[in-house]
Design a protein around this motif. Structure first.
Motif, short mmCIF file in Angstrom:
data_model
loop_
_atom_site.label_atom_id
_atom_site.label_comp_id
_atom_site.label_asym_id
_atom_site.label_seq_id
_atom_site.Cartn_x
_atom_site.Cartn_y
_atom_site.Cartn_z
N ASN A 125 0.85 -1.19 0.00
CA ASN A 125 0.00 0.00 0.00
C ASN A 125 0.89 1.25 0.00
O ASN A 125 0.66 2.20 0.76
CB ASN A 125 -0.92 -0.01 1.23
N THR A 126 1.90 1.22 -0.86
CA THR A 126 2.93 2.25 -0.86
C THR A 126 2.36 3.63 -1.15
O THR A 126 2.77 4.63 -0.53
CB THR A 126 4.01 1.91 -1.89
N ARG A 127 1.41 3.73 -2.07
CA ARG A 127 0.87 5.04 -2.45
C ARG A 127 0.21 5.73 -1.25
O ARG A 127 0.42 6.93 -1.03
CB ARG A 127 -0.16 4.85 -3.57
N TYR A 128 -0.56 4.98 -0.48
CA TYR A 128 -1.23 5.56 0.69
C TYR A 128 -0.23 6.09 1.71
O TYR A 128 -0.36 7.22 2.21
CB TYR A 128 -2.14 4.52 1.33
N PHE A 129 0.79 5.30 2.00
CA PHE A 129 1.76 5.72 3.02
C PHE A 129 2.70 6.81 2.50
O PHE A 129 3.24 7.58 3.29
CB PHE A 129 2.55 4.50 3.51
N ARG A 130 2.90 6.87 1.20
CA ARG A 130 3.66 7.99 0.65
C ARG A 130 2.88 9.30 0.81
O ARG A 130 3.45 10.34 1.18
CB ARG A 130 3.98 7.73 -0.83
N ILE A 131 1.57 9.25 0.55
CA ILE A 131 0.72 10.42 0.76
C ILE A 131 0.71 10.81 2.23
O ILE A 131 0.76 12.00 2.58
CB ILE A 131 -0.70 10.15 0.25
N MET A 132 0.65 9.81 3.11
CA MET A 132 0.68 10.08 4.54
C MET A 132 1.98 10.78 4.95
O MET A 132 1.97 11.70 5.78
CB MET A 132 0.53 8.76 5.31
N SER A 133 3.08 10.38 4.37
CA SER A 133 4.37 11.01 4.68
C SER A 133 4.39 12.47 4.25
O SER A 133 4.85 13.35 4.98
CB SER A 133 5.51 10.24 4.00
N ALA A 148 4.34 11.28 14.98
CA ALA A 148 3.26 10.30 15.07
C ALA A 148 2.95 9.69 13.71
O ALA A 148 2.73 8.48 13.59
CB ALA A 148 2.01 10.94 15.66
N GLY A 149 2.95 10.51 12.67
CA GLY A 149 2.66 10.00 11.33
C GLY A 149 3.73 9.06 10.81
O GLY A 149 3.42 8.00 10.24
N PHE A 150 4.99 9.42 11.00
CA PHE A 150 6.08 8.56 10.54
C PHE A 150 6.13 7.25 11.33
O PHE A 150 6.45 6.20 10.78
CB PHE A 150 7.41 9.30 10.62
N TYR A 177 3.49 5.79 12.63
CA TYR A 177 2.35 5.02 12.12
C TYR A 177 2.74 4.27 10.84
O TYR A 177 2.40 3.09 10.67
CB TYR A 177 1.17 5.95 11.86
N CYS A 178 3.44 4.96 9.94
CA CYS A 178 3.88 4.30 8.70
C CYS A 178 4.87 3.18 8.99
O CYS A 178 4.78 2.09 8.42
CB CYS A 178 4.52 5.33 7.77
N ALA A 179 5.82 3.45 9.90
CA ALA A 179 6.87 2.48 10.18
C ALA A 179 6.36 1.24 10.90
O ALA A 179 7.02 0.20 10.88
CB ALA A 179 7.97 3.13 11.02
N ARG A 180 5.19 1.33 11.54
CA ARG A 180 4.63 0.19 12.28
C ARG A 180 3.67 -0.66 11.46
O ARG A 180 3.17 -1.67 11.95
CB ARG A 180 3.92 0.70 13.54
N ASN A 181 3.42 -0.27 10.23
CA ASN A 181 2.56 -1.07 9.35
C ASN A 181 3.42 -1.98 8.48
O ASN A 181 4.34 -1.52 7.80
CB ASN A 181 1.71 -0.15 8.47
N VAL A 182 3.10 -3.25 8.50
CA VAL A 182 3.91 -4.27 7.82
C VAL A 182 3.54 -4.35 6.34
O VAL A 182 2.37 -4.46 5.97
CB VAL A 182 3.72 -5.65 8.48
N LYS A 183 4.55 -4.29 5.51
CA LYS A 183 4.38 -4.43 4.07
C LYS A 183 4.62 -5.86 3.62
O LYS A 183 3.83 -6.42 2.85
CB LYS A 183 5.35 -3.49 3.34
N LEU A 184 5.71 -6.47 4.08
CA LEU A 184 6.06 -7.85 3.74
C LEU A 184 6.55 -8.58 4.96
O LEU A 184 7.19 -8.00 5.84
CB LEU A 184 7.15 -7.88 2.65
N GLY A 238 8.77 3.24 5.30
CA GLY A 238 9.56 4.36 5.78
C GLY A 238 9.04 5.66 5.21
O GLY A 238 8.00 5.69 4.52
N PRO A 239 9.72 6.76 5.47
CA PRO A 239 9.28 8.06 4.94
C PRO A 239 9.23 8.07 3.41
O PRO A 239 10.14 7.58 2.75
CB PRO A 239 10.34 9.03 5.48
N PHE A 240 8.14 8.61 2.87
CA PHE A 240 7.97 8.81 1.43
C PHE A 240 8.06 7.51 0.64
O PHE A 240 8.58 7.48 -0.47
CB PHE A 240 8.98 9.83 0.92
N GLY A 241 7.54 6.43 1.20
CA GLY A 241 7.44 5.17 0.48
C GLY A 241 8.67 4.29 0.52
O GLY A 241 8.68 3.21 -0.08
#
Length: 207
Positions: free
Chosen positions: A46-54, A117-119, A121-128, A144-147
């Motif tokens: 879900n890289t696009r979502y977390f890149r937008i979040m960053s 908090a945002g970064f 949140y992204c770092a705690r979501n598992v991609k693989l 990580g930051p920006f995908g």
């Protein structure tokens, strides 16, 4: 024609035997055996979502720190004596030290807190999740930051699932010994090998 049918049956049988052997190492009684290669057991790209979040977190950081600079640079002005029928809000002199410095510091703290908090949140979501070929360790790939990817490997004995795959509503919290907070495995992701996940990463352990 008969030989072709026999060859197709043999290929299907060999494929099923391979899958059964792979699963049996982690489900039946051979969890310590090594694999021929690393095995992908979970995927949620879900890289696009977390890149937008960053970008959102960074924009909030820039905005609130800009507001902090504006507050700290405000000049003190005196209200005219002939102004009587004015709302109390307009009578506040934000250029005074008692208003300027607290508002500036509050803006900096708010912007920094949102970004952190945002970064996190992204770092705690598992991609693989990748089970290593030694069969005793697993690699986490998070956002990580920006995908960008954050990758680390830890022994299975240091990973504990707080909920099972079947009982979790939206996410499976994973606790990794030595790491703060929990990692989140979204149940909407793809469990490539659900049985292996349940018998390795998905187990509840005493850490």
């Amino acid at each position: 024609m008969l030989n072709l049918i026999r060859s197709l049956k043999s290929a299907t049988l060999n494929k099923n035997i391979f899958k059964t052997t792979l699963l049996s190492r982690f489900i039946v009684n051979e969890p310590s055996k090594t694999l021929a290669k690393d095995v992908l057991i979970y995927k949620n790209d879900n890289t696009r979502y977390f890149r937008i979040m960053s970008f959102f977190c960074m924009s909030q950081y820039v905005f609130w720190n800009y507001m902090a600079v504006c507050f700290l640079r405000m000049n003190e002005t005196k209200l005219k004596d002939d102004v009587k029928d004015t709302s109390w809000l307009y009578k506040i002199n934000f250029g005074e030290s008692k208003w300027r410095y607290p508002l500036g510091i509050l803006s900096m703290v708010l912007g920094t807190s949102i970004a952190i908090a945002g970064f996190l949140y992204c770092a705690r979501n598992v991609k693989l999740l990748v089970l290593r070929k030694d069969g005793k360790s697993v690699s986490f790939v998070t956002y990580g930051p920006f995908g960008r990817n954050i990758i680390f490997t830890t022994p299975l004995e240091k990973v504990s699932a707080k909920a099972s795959r079947n009982s979790a509503n939206s996410a499976i919290p994973l606790k990794v010994k030595g790491k703060m907070l929990h990692y989140s495995v979204d149940t909407r992701g793809l469990f490539v090998h659900p049985q292996i996940f349940d018998s390795t990463v998905g187990l509840r352990r005493q850490l």
